[in-house]
Write a protein that holds these residues in place. Structure first.
Motif, PDB file in Angstrom:
ATOM      1  N   VAL A  92      20.525  -7.272 -12.562  1.00 22.74           N
ATOM      2  CA  VAL A  92      20.826  -5.839 -12.459  1.00 22.74           C
ATOM      3  C   VAL A  92      19.800  -5.205 -11.526  1.00 22.74           C
ATOM      4  N   LEU A  93      20.293  -4.442 -10.550  1.00 23.13           N
ATOM      5  CA  LEU A  93      19.406  -3.713  -9.635  1.00 23.13           C
ATOM      6  C   LEU A  93      19.088  -2.374 -10.256  1.00 23.13           C
ATOM      7  N   ASP A  94      17.777  -2.144 -10.529  1.00 24.64           N
ATOM      8  CA  ASP A  94      17.365  -0.967 -11.280  1.00 24.64           C
ATOM      9  C   ASP A  94      16.037  -0.469 -10.705  1.00 24.64           C
ATOM     10  N   PHE A 124      25.152  -3.395  -9.812  1.00 25.75           N
ATOM     11  CA  PHE A 124      24.658  -2.060  -9.466  1.00 25.75           C
ATOM     12  C   PHE A 124      25.373  -1.025 -10.322  1.00 25.75           C
ATOM     13  N   GLY A 125      24.696   0.096 -10.576  1.00 20.77           N
ATOM     14  CA  GLY A 125      25.339   1.189 -11.293  1.00 20.77           C
ATOM     15  C   GLY A 125      26.227   1.989 -10.360  1.00 20.77           C
ATOM     16  N   GLY A 126      27.477   2.147 -10.742  1.00 19.22           N
ATOM     17  CA  GLY A 126      28.376   3.039  -9.991  1.00 19.22           C
ATOM     18  C   GLY A 126      28.122   4.457 -10.463  1.00 19.22           C
ATOM     19  N   PRO A 138      16.303  12.316  -9.719  1.00 20.25           N
ATOM     20  CA  PRO A 138      17.091  11.205 -10.262  1.00 20.25           C
ATOM     21  C   PRO A 138      16.964  11.094 -11.773  1.00 20.25           C
ATOM     22  N   GLU A 139      18.070  10.764 -12.420  1.00 17.18           N
ATOM     23  CA  GLU A 139      18.020  10.424 -13.847  1.00 17.18           C
ATOM     24  C   GLU A 139      17.966   8.901 -13.921  1.00 17.18           C
ATOM     25  N   ALA A 140      17.392   8.382 -14.995  1.00 17.11           N
ATOM     26  CA  ALA A 140      17.253   6.919 -15.103  1.00 17.11           C
ATOM     27  C   ALA A 140      18.452   6.324 -15.828  1.00 17.11           C
ATOM     28  N   ARG A 141      19.643   6.572 -15.293  1.00 19.54           N
ATOM     29  CA  ARG A 141      20.859   6.116 -15.998  1.00 19.54           C
ATOM     30  C   ARG A 141      21.093   4.624 -15.867  1.00 19.54           C
ATOM     31  N   THR A 142      20.469   3.984 -14.882  1.00 18.65           N
ATOM     32  CA  THR A 142      20.691   2.536 -14.728  1.00 18.65           C
ATOM     33  C   THR A 142      20.192   1.779 -15.967  1.00 18.65           C
ATOM     34  N   LYS A 143      19.271   2.399 -16.738  1.00 23.21           N
ATOM     35  CA  LYS A 143      18.789   1.721 -17.950  1.00 23.21           C
ATOM     36  C   LYS A 143      19.936   1.496 -18.946  1.00 23.21           C
ATOM     37  N   ASN A 169      13.989  -4.341  -8.726  1.00 19.36           N
ATOM     38  CA  ASN A 169      14.071  -3.052  -8.017  1.00 19.36           C
ATOM     39  C   ASN A 169      14.157  -3.283  -6.517  1.00 19.36           C
ATOM     40  N   LEU A 170      14.476  -2.189  -5.812  1.00 24.12           N
ATOM     41  CA  LEU A 170      14.459  -2.153  -4.335  1.00 24.12           C
ATOM     42  C   LEU A 170      13.472  -1.053  -3.942  1.00 24.12           C
ATOM     43  N   GLY A 171      12.317  -1.030  -4.616  1.00 26.55           N
ATOM     44  CA  GLY A 171      11.387   0.088  -4.506  1.00 26.55           C
ATOM     45  C   GLY A 171      11.726   1.114  -5.568  1.00 26.55           C
ATOM     46  N   VAL A 172      10.924   2.193  -5.634  1.00 30.73           N
ATOM     47  CA  VAL A 172      11.109   3.156  -6.726  1.00 30.73           C
ATOM     48  C   VAL A 172      12.043   4.299  -6.344  1.00 30.73           C
ATOM     49  N   GLU A 173      12.261   4.514  -5.044  1.00 33.53           N
ATOM     50  CA  GLU A 173      13.079   5.667  -4.645  1.00 33.53           C
ATOM     51  C   GLU A 173      14.570   5.356  -4.743  1.00 33.53           C
ATOM     52  N   GLN A 174      15.340   6.398  -4.982  1.00 29.68           N
ATOM     53  CA  GLN A 174      16.772   6.261  -5.255  1.00 29.68           C
ATOM     54  C   GLN A 174      17.590   6.096  -3.960  1.00 29.68           C
ATOM     55  N   PHE A 175      18.381   5.037  -3.884  1.00 31.93           N
ATOM     56  CA  PHE A 175      19.401   4.871  -2.838  1.00 31.93           C
ATOM     57  C   PHE A 175      20.745   5.290  -3.419  1.00 31.93           C
ATOM     58  N   SER A 176      21.682   5.670  -2.560  1.00 30.13           N
ATOM     59  CA  SER A 176      23.075   5.755  -2.998  1.00 30.13           C
ATOM     60  C   SER A 176      23.519   4.314  -3.308  1.00 30.13           C
TER      61      SER A 176
HETATM   62  C1  LIG Z   1      22.584   6.563  -7.068  1.00 31.40           C
HETATM   63  S1  LIG Z   1      21.762   5.148  -7.736  1.00 31.40           S
HETATM   64  C2  LIG Z   1      21.386   5.784  -9.336  1.00 31.40           C
HETATM   65  C3  LIG Z   1      19.931   5.837  -9.525  1.00 31.40           C
HETATM   66  C4  LIG Z   1      19.615   6.848 -10.599  1.00 31.40           C
HETATM   67  N1  LIG Z   1      18.326   7.362 -10.397  1.00 31.40           N
HETATM   68  C5  LIG Z   1      19.774   6.307 -12.011  1.00 31.40           C
HETATM   69  O1  LIG Z   1      19.298   5.216 -12.367  1.00 31.40           O
HETATM   70  O2  LIG Z   1      20.403   7.039 -12.768  1.00 31.40           O
HETATM   71  C6  LIG Z   1      23.109   4.031  -8.064  1.00 31.40           C
HETATM   72  C7  LIG Z   1      22.707   2.582  -8.247  1.00 31.40           C
HETATM   73  O3  LIG Z   1      22.119   2.056  -7.054  1.00 31.40           O
HETATM   74  C8  LIG Z   1      21.122   1.069  -7.410  1.00 31.40           C
HETATM   75  N2  LIG Z   1      19.831   1.547  -6.884  1.00 31.40           N
HETATM   76  C9  LIG Z   1      19.591   2.695  -6.220  1.00 31.40           C
HETATM   77  N3  LIG Z   1      18.296   2.773  -5.865  1.00 31.40           N
HETATM   78  C10 LIG Z   1      17.698   1.631  -6.309  1.00 31.40           C
HETATM   79  C11 LIG Z   1      16.375   1.115  -6.249  1.00 31.40           C
HETATM   80  N4  LIG Z   1      15.383   1.789  -5.667  1.00 31.40           N
HETATM   81  N5  LIG Z   1      16.119  -0.090  -6.828  1.00 31.40           N
HETATM   82  C12 LIG Z   1      17.121  -0.788  -7.429  1.00 31.40           C
HETATM   83  N6  LIG Z   1      18.394  -0.352  -7.511  1.00 31.40           N
HETATM   84  C13 LIG Z   1      18.683   0.837  -6.959  1.00 31.40           C
HETATM   85  C14 LIG Z   1      21.114   0.947  -8.923  1.00 31.40           C
HETATM   86  O4  LIG Z   1      21.912  -0.142  -9.324  1.00 31.40           O
HETATM   87  C15 LIG Z   1      21.699   2.306  -9.354  1.00 31.40           C
HETATM   88  O5  LIG Z   1      22.327   2.230 -10.617  1.00 31.40           O
END
Ligand SMILES: C[S@@+](CC[C@H](N)C(=O)[O-])C[C@H]1O[C@@H](n2cnc3c(N)ncnc32)[C@H](O)[C@@H]1O
Length: 184
Positions: free
Chosen positions: A65-67, A87-89, A96-101, A112-119
Motif C-alpha cells: 500500500v502506498l501511504d 493506492f487510495g482512490g 491533507p487528511e490521513a485517509r490512506t490509513k 511512502n513516496l515522501g511525505v507530501e501529497q500527490f494526486s
Molecule cells: C490524493 S492522495 C490522498 C492523500 C491524503 N493525504 C490521504 O491519505 O488522505 C491519493 C493516494 O495517492 C497515494 N499517495 C499520494 N501521495 C503519496 C505519498 N507521498 N506517498 C505515498 N502515497 C501517496 C496514496 O495511495 C493516497 O491514498
C-alpha cells in the motif's frame, strides 16, 4: 507489476473517472485494477479491470500500500518484493487528511513516496518510475499547479506534481474539465 486503485470516496465523481482514465493510459489497461466500485458504476470505467470487492477481499499476495505515512520509502529493489501496488482512490483535501490509513489490507507492507501529497494519478506515475529503476531522489517535482480560468480567475491544485520533460504531469482532459468549471 499490477496497479490497484481502491476507490475510497463516497461517489465516483467525474473528476475521479478522469484521473482513473489517466492512470490507465499511464500503466496500461491490462495493468490497472480498480476495487470497491458499486456495480452501477462499473461500465463508467471500462478502461481497467473493475471489482465491487475491496482489495483486502481479493486476498492477493505480495501487496504494497502506498501511504504518505508509511515508514519506508518505495525503492527500485521493491520490484522484486511486490506484485501489486495499491493506492487510495481519494481526491484529496488541503490540508491533507490521513485517509490512506483506512486502506488496510491483511499481510500488505506499506511504502511512502515522501511525505507530501500527490494526486492519485501522480502517485501512480511516481511509483511506476521507481519500480522501473529510478530512485525517488532522482525524480523532479513541482508544487501547486495553477490552472487559469476565465476572466482572471484561477484554480490552484494543492498537490506535488512529477515533472516530465520539465512539465507537470497532469491530464489534459482534467485541465479542460476544470476550465469548464464543472466541479467534482
Ligand atoms: C490524493 S492522495 C490522498 C492523500 C491524503 N493525504 C490521504 O491519505 O488522505 C491519493 C493516494 O495517492 C497515494 N499517495 C499520494 N501521495 C503519496 C505519498 N507521498 N506517498 C505515498 N502515497 C501517496 C496514496 O495511495 C493516497 O491514498
Amino acid at each position: 507489476m499490477k496497479y490497484i486503485i481502491e476507490h475510497m470516496d463516497k461517489k465516483l465523481w467525474p473528476w475521479s473517472i478522469i484521473e482513473y482514465r489517466h492512470i490507465s493510459s499511464t500503466v496500461g489497461k491490462d495493468n490497472l485494477i480498480i476495487t470497491n466500485v458499486k456495480v452501477k458504476d462499473h461500465k463508467k470505467i471500462d478502461f481497467c479491470e473493475v471489482h465491487s470487492e475491496t482489495t483486502d477481499e481479493l486476498e492477493l499476495d505480495k501487496v504494497c500500500v502506498l501511504d504518505p505515512a508509511a515508514e519506508k520509502t518505495l525503492d527500485p529493489s521493491d520490484s522484486a518484493n511486490f506484485d501489486y501496488l495499491v493506492f487510495g482512490g481519494i481526491l484529496g483535501n488541503d490540508p491533507p487528511e490521513a485517509r490512506t490509513k483506512d486502506l488496510q489490507i491483511r499481510c500488505a507492507e506499506r511504502r511512502n513516496l515522501g511525505v507530501e501529497q500527490f494526486s492519485t494519478d501522480n502517485a501512480v506515475a511516481v511509483a511506476k518510475e521507481i519500480i522501473s529503476g529510478k530512485k525517488l531522489s532522482e525524480l523532479k517535482f513541482t508544487h501547486n499547479l495553477t490552472i487559469d480560468l476565465d476572466e482572471g480567475e484561477e484554480m490552484i491544485l494543492p498537490f506535488k506534481y512529477l515533472l516530465v520533460d520539465g512539465k507537470p504531469f497532469v491530464s489534459a482532459e482534467l485541465v479542460e474539465f476544470i476550465k469548464k468549471k464543472k466541479g467534482f
